[in-house]
Motif scaffolding. Sequence first.
Motif, PDB file in Angstrom:
ATOM      1  N   ASN A  36     -12.520  -1.324  -3.665  1.00  0.00           N
ATOM      2  CA  ASN A  36     -11.397  -0.425  -3.939  1.00  0.00           C
ATOM      3  C   ASN A  36     -10.285  -1.132  -4.694  1.00  0.00           C
ATOM      4  O   ASN A  36      -9.629  -0.549  -5.562  1.00  0.00           O
ATOM      5  N   SER A  93      -2.506   4.964  -4.189  1.00  0.00           N
ATOM      6  CA  SER A  93      -3.610   4.070  -4.554  1.00  0.00           C
ATOM      7  C   SER A  93      -4.238   4.423  -5.897  1.00  0.00           C
ATOM      8  O   SER A  93      -4.765   3.568  -6.584  1.00  0.00           O
ATOM      9  N   GLU A  94      -4.181   5.699  -6.294  1.00  0.00           N
ATOM     10  CA  GLU A  94      -4.742   6.103  -7.586  1.00  0.00           C
ATOM     11  C   GLU A  94      -3.793   7.086  -8.251  1.00  0.00           C
ATOM     12  O   GLU A  94      -3.421   8.098  -7.668  1.00  0.00           O
ATOM     13  N   ARG A 139     -13.084  -2.882   0.914  1.00  0.00           N
ATOM     14  CA  ARG A 139     -11.694  -3.076   0.494  1.00  0.00           C
ATOM     15  C   ARG A 139     -11.627  -3.795  -0.853  1.00  0.00           C
ATOM     16  O   ARG A 139     -10.797  -3.464  -1.702  1.00  0.00           O
ATOM     17  N   SER A 183      -9.394   0.518  -8.113  1.00  0.00           N
ATOM     18  CA  SER A 183      -8.120   1.246  -8.096  1.00  0.00           C
ATOM     19  C   SER A 183      -6.935   0.359  -8.434  1.00  0.00           C
ATOM     20  O   SER A 183      -5.874   0.863  -8.798  1.00  0.00           O
TER      21      SER A 183
END
Length: 280
Positions: A192, A275-276, A189, A196
């Motif tokens: 990421n 998220s992206e 996590r 991101s």
Amino acid sequence: MTTKITLELRRYLQILVGGIVLAAGVTLFLVPNHITSGGTPGMAILVTYFTGISIGTIMLSINIPMVLMSMKFIGRGYAFRTVFAIVVIAMSADMFLEMLKLPALTQEPLLGAVFGGMLIGLGVGLIVKASASPGGPSIIAGMIAHRSHWKEGDLIIALDALIVFSAGFVFPKLDSMLWSLVGVYISARGINLILSGRPSKKVLHISSENAETLKAHLLHKLGHEGGVILEGTTLHTGDERRLLMLIVDNNKVQSVRQIVQAYDPTGVVVVMEASELMGG
């Protein structure tokens, strides 16, 4: 030329910070609580438990040969940055444990897994974002994927899982493996989050029979938010229905819900993390 040098210096500074943070997570939280992680740090923790050899020495012994073997698969700049990252992590780990002999920051396995995982995720994220690798399974996975039909991501997960599950057989308590799983999840996590960023937008799918009405009110309320209207039919009845797909800021989700409730009570709103995002 000056811009390239500045960019490269920033990358190496980011790798330096990431390597120190990663080493702190391993030595101050995981090692004292018999918790392992994925990648080279996890392998080093397990080998150190048996041999007593310093974690930094083991990291170097594992990673440097891997980088040399994979030189033709990765660029020279990436390889140099990866070697720098490996050296920083190894030296920092030994400095914390062997030279400074810093004590554990907690003896609680839960706190060790959580905060150790957070620091490792942060460190790995900074290193990867600087176009480098902390070494370990990512290098092995890249080499295997290059010569086989296996996906690199699947191989990394498999190798990390093997390392973590080994903790259940190496350490005296099975709890070590379970806490290690917690730490690996939190690390993922953290990685990421660094790569991101914290999602600042949501993707909203609105299934509606009054799409044009909703469209007008949404444009009036939200302004020029990204969106599209798709045509479709329901699966069971075959009735025509339209789907609005919007990308909005987090703080505008409630406004969208209120508009849908007011002008189409039968409408369905599905909210997802963006998220992206790439492109304009």
